[in-house]
Design a protein around this motif. Structure first.
Motif, mmCIF file in Angstrom:
data_model
loop_
_atom_site.group_PDB
_atom_site.id
_atom_site.type_symbol
_atom_site.label_atom_id
_atom_site.label_comp_id
_atom_site.label_asym_id
_atom_site.label_seq_id
_atom_site.Cartn_x
_atom_site.Cartn_y
_atom_site.Cartn_z
ATOM 1 N N SER A 165 0.859 -1.181 0.000
ATOM 2 C CA SER A 165 0.000 0.000 0.000
ATOM 3 C C SER A 165 0.899 1.236 0.000
ATOM 4 O O SER A 165 2.111 1.142 0.250
ATOM 5 C CB SER A 165 -0.930 0.010 1.217
ATOM 6 O OG SER A 165 -0.209 0.261 2.399
ATOM 7 N N ARG A 166 0.290 2.387 -0.264
ATOM 8 C CA ARG A 166 1.032 3.650 -0.299
ATOM 9 C C ARG A 166 1.604 3.949 1.087
ATOM 10 O O ARG A 166 0.856 4.069 2.049
ATOM 11 C CB ARG A 166 0.101 4.768 -0.759
ATOM 12 C CG ARG A 166 0.770 6.093 -0.932
ATOM 13 C CD ARG A 166 -0.235 7.149 -1.399
ATOM 14 N NE ARG A 166 0.360 8.454 -1.228
ATOM 15 C CZ ARG A 166 0.384 9.130 -0.080
ATOM 16 N NH1 ARG A 166 -0.180 8.641 0.989
ATOM 17 N NH2 ARG A 166 0.965 10.308 -0.019
ATOM 18 N N GLY A 167 2.940 4.044 1.186
ATOM 19 C CA GLY A 167 3.595 4.334 2.450
ATOM 20 C C GLY A 167 4.196 3.125 3.147
ATOM 21 O O GLY A 167 4.729 3.243 4.242
ATOM 22 N N HIS A 168 4.130 1.964 2.512
ATOM 23 C CA HIS A 168 4.689 0.722 3.086
ATOM 24 C C HIS A 168 6.173 0.940 3.391
ATOM 25 O O HIS A 168 6.961 1.256 2.517
ATOM 26 C CB HIS A 168 4.494 -0.407 2.078
ATOM 27 C CG HIS A 168 4.903 -1.762 2.547
ATOM 28 N ND1 HIS A 168 4.418 -2.889 1.925
ATOM 29 C CD2 HIS A 168 5.728 -2.203 3.519
ATOM 30 C CE1 HIS A 168 4.936 -3.960 2.505
ATOM 31 N NE2 HIS A 168 5.747 -3.555 3.480
ATOM 32 N N THR A 169 6.519 0.791 4.658
ATOM 33 C CA THR A 169 7.855 1.106 5.157
ATOM 34 C C THR A 169 8.454 -0.114 5.840
ATOM 35 O O THR A 169 7.726 -0.938 6.393
ATOM 36 C CB THR A 169 7.738 2.282 6.162
ATOM 37 O OG1 THR A 169 7.058 3.367 5.519
ATOM 38 C CG2 THR A 169 9.086 2.760 6.633
ATOM 39 N N LEU A 170 9.776 -0.224 5.798
ATOM 40 C CA LEU A 170 10.490 -1.331 6.431
ATOM 41 C C LEU A 170 11.420 -0.819 7.513
ATOM 42 O O LEU A 170 12.078 0.208 7.330
ATOM 43 C CB LEU A 170 11.324 -2.092 5.394
ATOM 44 C CG LEU A 170 10.579 -2.685 4.203
ATOM 45 C CD1 LEU A 170 11.573 -3.248 3.196
ATOM 46 C CD2 LEU A 170 9.610 -3.755 4.655
ATOM 47 N N ILE A 171 11.501 -1.544 8.614
ATOM 48 C CA ILE A 171 12.484 -1.275 9.660
ATOM 49 C C ILE A 171 13.426 -2.461 9.673
ATOM 50 O O ILE A 171 13.002 -3.603 9.890
ATOM 51 C CB ILE A 171 11.831 -1.083 11.040
ATOM 52 C CG1 ILE A 171 10.925 0.153 11.028
ATOM 53 C CG2 ILE A 171 12.905 -0.911 12.114
ATOM 54 C CD1 ILE A 171 9.511 -0.182 11.201
ATOM 55 N N VAL A 172 14.709 -2.202 9.398
ATOM 56 C CA VAL A 172 15.716 -3.251 9.280
ATOM 57 C C VAL A 172 16.764 -3.061 10.377
ATOM 58 O O VAL A 172 17.587 -2.135 10.291
ATOM 59 C CB VAL A 172 16.390 -3.219 7.885
ATOM 60 C CG1 VAL A 172 17.396 -4.354 7.746
ATOM 61 C CG2 VAL A 172 15.348 -3.273 6.774
ATOM 62 N N PRO A 173 16.743 -3.906 11.411
ATOM 63 C CA PRO A 173 17.789 -3.807 12.428
ATOM 64 C C PRO A 173 19.166 -4.032 11.810
ATOM 65 O O PRO A 173 19.319 -4.822 10.876
ATOM 66 C CB PRO A 173 17.450 -4.928 13.411
ATOM 67 C CG PRO A 173 15.986 -5.183 13.200
ATOM 68 C CD PRO A 173 15.762 -4.933 11.728
ATOM 69 N N LYS A 174 20.163 -3.341 12.342
ATOM 70 C CA LYS A 174 21.518 -3.480 11.808
ATOM 71 C C LYS A 174 22.212 -4.740 12.302
ATOM 72 O O LYS A 174 23.097 -5.266 11.619
ATOM 73 C CB LYS A 174 22.337 -2.242 12.146
ATOM 74 C CG LYS A 174 21.858 -1.030 11.368
ATOM 75 C CD LYS A 174 22.725 0.173 11.588
ATOM 76 C CE LYS A 174 22.296 1.303 10.670
ATOM 77 N NZ LYS A 174 23.124 2.494 10.853
ATOM 78 N N ALA A 175 21.834 -5.235 13.469
ATOM 79 C CA ALA A 175 22.437 -6.464 13.992
ATOM 80 C C ALA A 175 22.057 -7.627 13.085
ATOM 81 O O ALA A 175 20.901 -7.750 12.678
ATOM 82 C CB ALA A 175 21.956 -6.728 15.412
ATOM 83 N N PRO A 176 23.018 -8.476 12.734
ATOM 84 C CA PRO A 176 22.711 -9.587 11.832
ATOM 85 C C PRO A 176 21.879 -10.683 12.507
ATOM 86 O O PRO A 176 22.247 -11.182 13.566
ATOM 87 C CB PRO A 176 24.088 -10.111 11.434
ATOM 88 C CG PRO A 176 24.991 -9.710 12.548
ATOM 89 C CD PRO A 176 24.423 -8.436 13.099
ATOM 90 N N SER A 177 20.745 -10.980 11.896
ATOM 91 C CA SER A 177 19.949 -12.146 12.273
ATOM 92 C C SER A 177 19.063 -12.478 11.092
ATOM 93 O O SER A 177 18.703 -11.601 10.303
ATOM 94 C CB SER A 177 19.119 -11.915 13.532
ATOM 95 O OG SER A 177 18.124 -10.961 13.319
#
Length: 138
Positions: A38-50
């Motif tokens: 949808s319009r505005g779909h955002t992702l939060i990606v932690p920097k720690a590897p997992s």
């Protein structure tokens, strides 16, 4: 399975691939989904590897969840969405396609069906505008 740093989000975090960044700190990168539901779909990606939630360090989760909440509020404000869906997939059968922990913030608009996960690519100009608007709301 173990974490593979060659995934696309690992490459974005290392600056090898560009992204429409909304926000970045020492904990995570917030960016626009190139294939939004949808319009505005955002992702939060932690920097720690997992790979995903199942192997993430609990300290990473503790640090990133307040950001997930703040981004959800900002996306709702910036897009005037009627609601927000927060989604996180774990392994292929559950719908995970990028094997680096990430959270989806998906605006929901009354009467507008969500697109397919990983569906059509959005226009760069619209993503850049949305990234600026959401960043301003943060």
């Amino acid at each position: 399975m173990s974490y593979d740093p060659s995934n696309i989000f690992g490459k974005i975090l290392r600056g090898e691939i560009p992204a429409h960044k909304v926000y970045e700190d020492d904990v995570a990168l917030v960016m626009m989904d190139l294939f939004p539901q949808s319009r505005g779909h955002t992702l939060i990606v932690p920097k720690a590897p997992s790979r995903n939630l199942l192997d993430a360090d609990p300290a990473t989760l503790t640090a990133v969840i307040p950001l997930v909440q703040n981004v959800a509020k900002a996306v709702k404000a910036a897009t005037s969405a009627d609601g927000i869906r927060v989604v996180q997939f774990n392994e292929t059968p559950a719908g995970q396609t990028v094997f680096h922990l990430h959270f989806h913030i998906i605006p929901v608009y009354e009467g507008v069906p969500l697109g397919v996960h990983g569906g059509g690519k959005a226009e760069d100009g619209e993503l850049a505008m949305l990234a600026r608007d959401i960043a301003a709301a943060l």
